[in-house]
Design a protein around this motif. Structure first.
Motif, mmCIF file in Angstrom:
data_model
loop_
_atom_site.group_PDB
_atom_site.id
_atom_site.type_symbol
_atom_site.label_atom_id
_atom_site.label_comp_id
_atom_site.label_asym_id
_atom_site.label_seq_id
_atom_site.Cartn_x
_atom_site.Cartn_y
_atom_site.Cartn_z
ATOM 1 N N ASP A 194 1.057 -1.498 0.548
ATOM 2 C CA ASP A 194 0.308 -0.351 0.092
ATOM 3 C C ASP A 194 0.984 1.108 0.303
ATOM 4 O O ASP A 194 1.906 0.989 1.193
ATOM 5 N N ALA A 195 0.595 2.309 -0.776
ATOM 6 C CA ALA A 195 1.337 2.835 -0.741
ATOM 7 C C ALA A 195 1.555 3.882 0.031
ATOM 8 O O ALA A 195 2.207 5.340 0.080
ATOM 9 N N SER A 196 0.204 3.876 0.887
ATOM 10 C CA SER A 196 0.015 4.970 2.021
ATOM 11 C C SER A 196 1.246 4.756 3.622
ATOM 12 O O SER A 196 2.137 4.981 3.849
ATOM 13 N N ALA A 197 1.973 3.130 2.979
ATOM 14 C CA ALA A 197 3.623 3.412 3.527
ATOM 15 C C ALA A 197 4.755 4.323 3.580
ATOM 16 O O ALA A 197 5.380 4.759 4.577
ATOM 17 N N LEU A 198 4.612 5.273 2.161
ATOM 18 C CA LEU A 198 5.224 5.816 2.064
ATOM 19 C C LEU A 198 5.057 7.261 2.952
ATOM 20 O O LEU A 198 6.371 8.251 2.641
ATOM 21 N N PHE A 199 3.946 7.334 3.535
ATOM 22 C CA PHE A 199 3.896 8.639 4.212
ATOM 23 C C PHE A 199 4.396 8.597 5.845
ATOM 24 O O PHE A 199 4.209 9.196 6.390
#
Length: 594
Positions: A473-478
């Protein structure tokens, strides 16, 4: 159905409502009372939904641009017989300047035609359809040469400075000629039914006043960092999405533009999300919009009210409404046949653990401007939200992307629980006797340890979207963006690499997850920030410039980009995409920025 690409539209705003005008000269979306009100032009979502077209009768080559630092759009049509410019705007109040642009908007759509060369035959087609196309109004010719349209709760008056307008049964269709040096203006004014008819504006004078109002706003907002033209324009778009009466920022102008053509992930984004709150506040501060940031904060505090045992909703109406119950407009076919068309958004019912983190982060960002100590209501809000996190962080929720299936232990939600308590500990000296920083710090550290242990997946070699999940999930980049974990941390660096490899597209965009068909612009800008924080500013800059290349010809972004075709997808213009741009540009300017 054959409909213009989403990227064909330009955005007009009076900070009360917004309109979309296509390259073909057709206004296909306008909800004149307020952003989340009912449309009078809705051809964007159905050919029968109403429109107002003003363009040459002959085929034309189109060039268009905003007047600098405004949302006043000038479209030049080059035809075989000559060239003509059509300038479109939603009128500011006469005499308004700066942040007053939308305080008392008259709800008037202005269109001024100017002959540039030769002679051009123009066509006007005015087809109002109030209440999302449910109503066909009566049309009445007026003594002053205008036409009054009335139906249900709506009154519209169309006037022009040229020949008298003539009404057919349910529309106005007219032709006229413009020679070089001639100008013909039109003003379309809205008023609620059973009120006085709207006063007439001189469209040429009102257009000049509107330009001055926008320019006055930008003169007070200075940004000296990298990519200044793009940041300034992004800030202008955010201002255009701001509902001036309250200070709330609408997530987008539209409802139900699809994430995938023919799909059903079509939601109403004309409300204001607390989950985006800290990111929005940061973007407004970066773009030097302190008045707008303060008004947005005041709106949020008022909307939240007294914090109790009930979770704070993830979104509110533009004047703080909580109940945004969703229904389908079954009479509308949807953009390119993408159904359902939704009005309202049932995400307000969801339990989302990330909301307190966004709000407390915004308080932390503003704390030097909020007094010493904080006012009682502000202290109560922060303490109440911190206590809510302390007692609920172990629960599952629906996550940042507001899934409509089952609750999970989403990584991003837990990280924002950590963020809430981390910032609350810092703010504790301003929070009075009820603050409990020692306990909050203990729980904060427990959340961190849990995320580091449960969020990492050895087989995938990355932090995944939810505890125990194998799905990226690209929200890990947060995580580095909120300073939960350094981008140079080995596991975080590995996560960035895996996300870029597995969720990235050929042109550098980032999808939210493997099954997401399109690149999500906010996540792509997060990758830019992560690369800067990981010590790769050159690669970050190259990626940032590739993302900028996906804007339409007047610098607007929707929510997503189809990696196969480059088409913009999702609601438009999308605040989060422009917020991501501004914050990434600032990261490129100052890598150490908070």
């Amino acid at each position: 159905m054959d409909q213009p690409p989403i990227s064909d539209y330009g955005f007009l705003s009076d900070c009360r409502s917004g309109a979309l005008v296509g390259r073909d000269g057709s206004v296909d979306w306008w909800c004149p009372d307020r952003f989340d009100g009912a449309s009078v032009f809705g051809r964007l979502l159905d050919p029968r939904g109403g429109h107002w077209r003003l363009a040459p009768l002959a085929p034309s080559r189109v060039e268009r641009a905003y007047r600098p630092d405004t949302l006043v759009l000038r479209t030049v049509h080059h035809t075989p017989s000559g060239s003509v410019a059509v300038t479109d705007a939603l009128s500011a109040q006469i005499g308004a300047r700066g942040h007053e642009v939308g305080m008392d908007s008259p709800a008037v759509l202005l269109r001024v035609v100017e002959g540039l060369t030769g002679r051009v035959r123009m066509g006007l087609e005015f087809v109002p359809r109030p209440e999302y196309g449910l109503l066909t109004p009566y049309l009445h010719e007026q003594d002053d040469g205008g036409v009054l349209a009335s139906a249900g709760p709506v009154t519209l008056v169309l006037r022009g400075t040229g020949p008298a307008l003539r009404a057919e049964q349910d529309r106005v269709r007219q032709e006229f000629e413009v020679a070089a040096g001639q100008r013909v203006g039109f003003d379309l004014a809205y008023a609620p039914a059973y009120r006085d008819r709207p006063a007439r504006l001189d469209p040429v004078v009102a257009l000049a006043e509107t330009v001055l109002a926008w320019e006055g706003f930008r003169e007070t907002h200075r940004y000296d960092g990298a990519y200044a033209p793009q940041v300034r324009h992004g800030a202008t778009v955010l201002t255009g999405l701001t509902y001036a009466r309250s200070g709330a920022v609408a997530a987008a102008l539209t409802t139900s533009l699809p994430e995938r053509i023919g799909g059903d992930r079509n939601y109403d984004y004309r409300f204001s999300w607390l989950r985006d709150f800290s990111m929005t506040m940061r973007a407004l501060w970066v773009a030097a919009c302190p008045t707008e940031a303060s008004r947005l904060f005041a709106w949020a505090a008022r909307s939240i009210g007294r914090v109790g045992g009930t979770p704070v909703p993830v979104l509110f109406g533009l004047e703080g409404e909580r109940d945004l119950s969703e229904h389908d407009c079954t009479h509308l076919h949807g953009y390119a046949g993408s159904r359902p068309v939704r009005i309202g958004n049932d995400a307000w019912r969801q339990h989302q653990l990330d909301v307190p983190g966004e709000v407390i982060s915004a308080v932390w960002r503003l704390h030097e401007q909020l007094g010493e100590p904080f006012a009682e209501e502000l202290r109560e809000m922060v303490v109440g939200l911190a206590e809510q996190v302390a007692t609920t962080w172990r629960l599952p929720d629906r996550g940042m992307w507001e899934t409509r299936d089952t609750d999970r232990h989403y990584l991003s939600s837990k990280v924002l629980c950590w963020t809430a308590l981390d910032r609350a500990v810092v703010l504790a000296p301003k929070l009075g006797d009820r603050a409990d920083p020692r306990r909050w710090a203990t729980i904060r550290d427990e959340i961190r340890a849990t995320v580091l242990r449960e969020g990492w997946n050895d087989r995938i070699g990355a932090y995944t979207g939810a505890f125990g999940s194998t799905e990226l999930d690209a929200s890990a980049l947060f995580l580095p963006v909120v300073h939960f974990l350094e981008a140079s941390d080995p596991r975080m660096r590995a996560t960035i690499a895996v996300v870029e490899r597995e969720l990235g597209t050929d042109d550098g965009l980032v999808r939210r997850w493997n099954t997401d068909p399109a690149g999500f612009l906010l996540c792509s800008f997060w990758l830019v920030e992560c690369l800067v924080l990981a010590g790769e500013p050159g690669r970050a800059r190259r990626l940032f410039e590739r993302i900028l290349g996906h804007a339409n010809d007047v610098g607007l972004f929707a929510e997503q980009i189809d990696p196969r075709t480059g088409a913009q997808l999702g609601n438009f213009p999308q605040a989060l995409s422009h917020i991501g741009l501004i914050n990434a540009a600032w990261r490129l300017t100052d890598p150490a920025a908070a």
